[in-house]
Design an enzyme around this catalytic site. Structure first.
Site, short mmCIF file in Angstrom:
data_model
loop_
_atom_site.label_atom_id
_atom_site.label_comp_id
_atom_site.label_asym_id
_atom_site.label_seq_id
_atom_site.Cartn_x
_atom_site.Cartn_y
_atom_site.Cartn_z
N ASP A 1 16.95 27.60 -41.33
CA ASP A 1 17.12 26.67 -40.22
C ASP A 1 18.39 27.02 -39.44
OD1 ASP A 1 16.23 24.36 -38.75
OD2 ASP A 1 17.89 23.23 -39.64
N HIS B 1 17.48 25.28 -36.09
CA HIS B 1 18.54 24.31 -36.46
C HIS B 1 18.07 22.87 -36.16
CE1 HIS B 1 23.08 24.20 -37.31
NE2 HIS B 1 22.54 23.05 -37.66
N GLU C 1 22.98 32.23 -33.95
CA GLU C 1 21.99 31.32 -33.35
C GLU C 1 22.45 30.72 -32.01
OE1 GLU C 1 22.08 28.47 -36.67
OE2 GLU C 1 22.72 26.95 -35.24
N ALA D 1 22.06 25.18 -44.17
CA ALA D 1 23.49 24.81 -44.14
C ALA D 1 24.10 25.41 -42.87
CB ALA D 1 24.18 25.30 -45.40
N ARG D 2 24.63 26.61 -42.97
CA ARG D 2 25.19 27.32 -41.82
C ARG D 2 24.86 28.79 -41.97
NH1 ARG D 2 25.27 23.31 -39.59
NH2 ARG D 2 26.94 22.16 -38.56
N PRO E 1 29.41 23.68 -47.27
CA PRO E 1 30.00 23.70 -45.91
C PRO E 1 30.38 25.13 -45.57
CG PRO E 1 31.60 22.87 -47.50
CD PRO E 1 30.35 23.16 -48.27
P1 NAD Z 1 29.10 17.83 -48.12
O1 NAD Z 1 30.53 18.09 -47.81
O2 NAD Z 1 28.68 16.42 -48.39
O3 NAD Z 1 28.65 18.72 -49.37
C1 NAD Z 1 29.01 20.06 -49.54
C2 NAD Z 1 29.13 20.32 -51.05
O4 NAD Z 1 29.32 21.73 -51.24
C3 NAD Z 1 30.34 19.64 -51.70
O5 NAD Z 1 29.90 18.88 -52.81
C4 NAD Z 1 31.24 20.79 -52.11
O6 NAD Z 1 31.97 20.52 -53.31
C5 NAD Z 1 30.23 21.90 -52.32
N1 NAD Z 1 30.77 23.26 -52.27
C6 NAD Z 1 31.81 23.75 -51.53
N2 NAD Z 1 31.96 25.06 -51.76
C7 NAD Z 1 30.99 25.43 -52.66
C8 NAD Z 1 30.61 26.66 -53.27
N3 NAD Z 1 31.26 27.80 -53.00
N4 NAD Z 1 29.57 26.64 -54.11
C9 NAD Z 1 28.89 25.50 -54.41
N5 NAD Z 1 29.21 24.32 -53.86
C10 NAD Z 1 30.23 24.28 -52.99
O7 NAD Z 1 28.28 18.46 -46.90
P2 NAD Z 1 26.83 18.00 -46.37
O8 NAD Z 1 27.00 16.91 -45.36
O9 NAD Z 1 25.93 17.82 -47.53
O10 NAD Z 1 26.42 19.32 -45.53
C11 NAD Z 1 26.01 20.49 -46.19
C12 NAD Z 1 25.74 21.61 -45.19
O11 NAD Z 1 24.67 21.24 -44.31
C13 NAD Z 1 26.91 21.97 -44.27
O12 NAD Z 1 27.00 23.37 -44.13
C14 NAD Z 1 26.52 21.36 -42.95
O13 NAD Z 1 27.14 22.04 -41.87
C15 NAD Z 1 25.03 21.57 -42.96
N6 NAD Z 1 24.24 20.72 -42.06
C16 NAD Z 1 23.09 21.25 -41.51
C17 NAD Z 1 22.31 20.48 -40.67
C18 NAD Z 1 21.03 21.03 -40.07
O14 NAD Z 1 20.55 20.47 -39.09
N7 NAD Z 1 20.45 22.07 -40.63
C19 NAD Z 1 22.69 19.17 -40.36
C20 NAD Z 1 23.83 18.64 -40.96
C21 NAD Z 1 24.60 19.42 -41.81
#
Ligand code: NAD
Length: 326
Positions: free
Chosen positions: A255, A291, A260, A230-231, A203
């Site tokens: 992505d 994205h 962006e 991710a972001r 995140p």
């Molecule tokens: P999630 O909360 O289920 O998983 C995130 C994981 O990252 C957790 O297990 C957490 O413990 C771990 N984490 C936190 N800090 C960390 C670090 N420094 N090193 C390693 N691991 C760490 O989140 P998710 O729903 O799987 O979403 C993941 C990412 O995808 C987010 O950034 C979200 O914004 C992004 N996302 C992107 C899209 C897209 O269209 N590209 C769509 C949805 C979500």
């Protein structure tokens, strides 16, 4: 229901029939300029990146008898938490709309990168159809490194494991149920050093800002690829450009990018793109998508259904399992 796109309308109509609830949609984002449209309605659902800072918005909603704001997104940082609390508006989100959507984009881009498609397509655009230097590796011979094995990261891990790749991961939270498909490492560095493909799924928060900087990129193998779905700000874009340019890493699929907003999902044909966008778009070892990871039929339907279910849950029961703590 604000910010409604054409592709959401079928799911909305079907939800209305199933629940016998009338939904009125508008295409614009909610703002101070149009908040009066909410008067006379019972519930409110939004999805937008435009922030809602003004107290007047919350004050008006409360005056209209509105009890909640249901976001059809996972993120809820656009909400002014103080004002939502002051005017007793319960905020809900859609914490997971379809981890498969993003995980499948990551798989697609991995396949494209290991087959050297960006380079191949760049050569072919100039009439060069030679194979030279473009021999590919097969996925089952690769080590995939997942940084952040949460909902999306673990789903991507399952897809890669199913194809025979070795999957390693760094996540401060270890989940026992994943230990049959991936091997946890004790640090991000160990994953960066060992993997052929790094996929980021953390995140965005102050602790993850630019976790992929020049030092992290220097820990990767020169033949390795990095994927960021991710972001944007979890990667230092300037350091990434340098690493790609100097051959410190083999390529990237992005992505998300730091700046962006105002570009992705917009028609900017008549605008000058920021310098880092231009540089990355010109590189023939880089794949950029706007994205679009989440954008599948399943995810769109889940965002509509869960967003509207949350609205009705708050109105009927005063509570929803997707309430967010502000
Ligand atoms: P999630 O909360 O289920 O998983 C995130 C994981 O990252 C957790 O297990 C957490 O413990 C771990 N984490 C936190 N800090 C960390 C670090 N420094 N090193 C390693 N691991 C760490 O989140 P998710 O729903 O799987 O979403 C993941 C990412 O995808 C987010 O950034 C979200 O914004 C992004 N996302 C992107 C899209 C897209 O269209 N590209 C769509 C949805 C979500």
């Amino acid at each position: 229901m604000f910010s409604v796109r054409e592709d959401e309308k079928t799911a909305i109509k079907e939800w209305e029939v199933r629940h016998n609830v009338e939904v009125t949609t508008v295409s614009e984002d909610l703002s101070l300029a149009n908040v009066d449209l909410v008067e006379g309605f019972d519930g409110l659902s939004i999805q937008q990146v435009t922030e809602l800072p003004e107290e007047a918005i919350y004050k008006k909603l409360a005056a209209f008898g509105i009890k909640q704001i249901s976001l059809r997104t996972a993120g809820y940082d656009i909400i002014n938490a103080e004002m939502a609390k002051k005017y007793k508006l319960t905020i809900t989100n859609v914490p997971a709309y379809s981890p498969r959507s993003v995980a499948e984009l990551v798989l697609t881009q991995t396949m494209r990168l290991i087959r050297h498609f960006p380079t191949l397509e760049a050569h072919m655009a100039h009439g060069d159809f030679r194979w030279r230097g473009l021999v590919a590796r097969e996925i089952h011979t690769l080590t995939i490194g997942i940084i952040g094995a949460g909902k999306i990261g673990s789903t991507a891990a399952r897809l890669f494991h199913a194809l025979g790749a070795e999957v390693i991961a760094y996540d401060p939270v270890r989940r026992e149920e994943l230990e049959d498909i991936l091997t946890y490492k004790d640090s991000q560095r160990e994953v960066l050093e060992a993997a052929d493909v790094i996929s980021l799924h953390v995140p965005l928060d102050p602790s993850t800002l630019q976790i992929i900087d020049a030092e992290a990129l220097s820990q990767m193998k020169p033949e390795a690829y990095i994927i960021n779905a991710a972001r944007g700000p979890v990667v230092d874009t300037q350091a990434l450009i340098k690493a790609l340019d100097s051959g410190k890493i083999a390529g990237a699929a992005l992505d998300t990018l730091t700046n962006e907003q105002g570009i992705f999902n917009q028609d900017v044909r008549n605008q000058d793109l920021p310098e880092d966008f231009k540089l990355l778009m010109e590189m023939d070892n880089v794949l950029i998508t706007p994205h679009i990871g989440f954008y599948t039929t399943e995810a769109v339907r889940n965002m509509v259904d869960i967003g509207l279910d949350n609205t009705v849950a708050i109105l009927l029961n005063g509570t929803s399992k997707n309430e967010v703590l502000l």
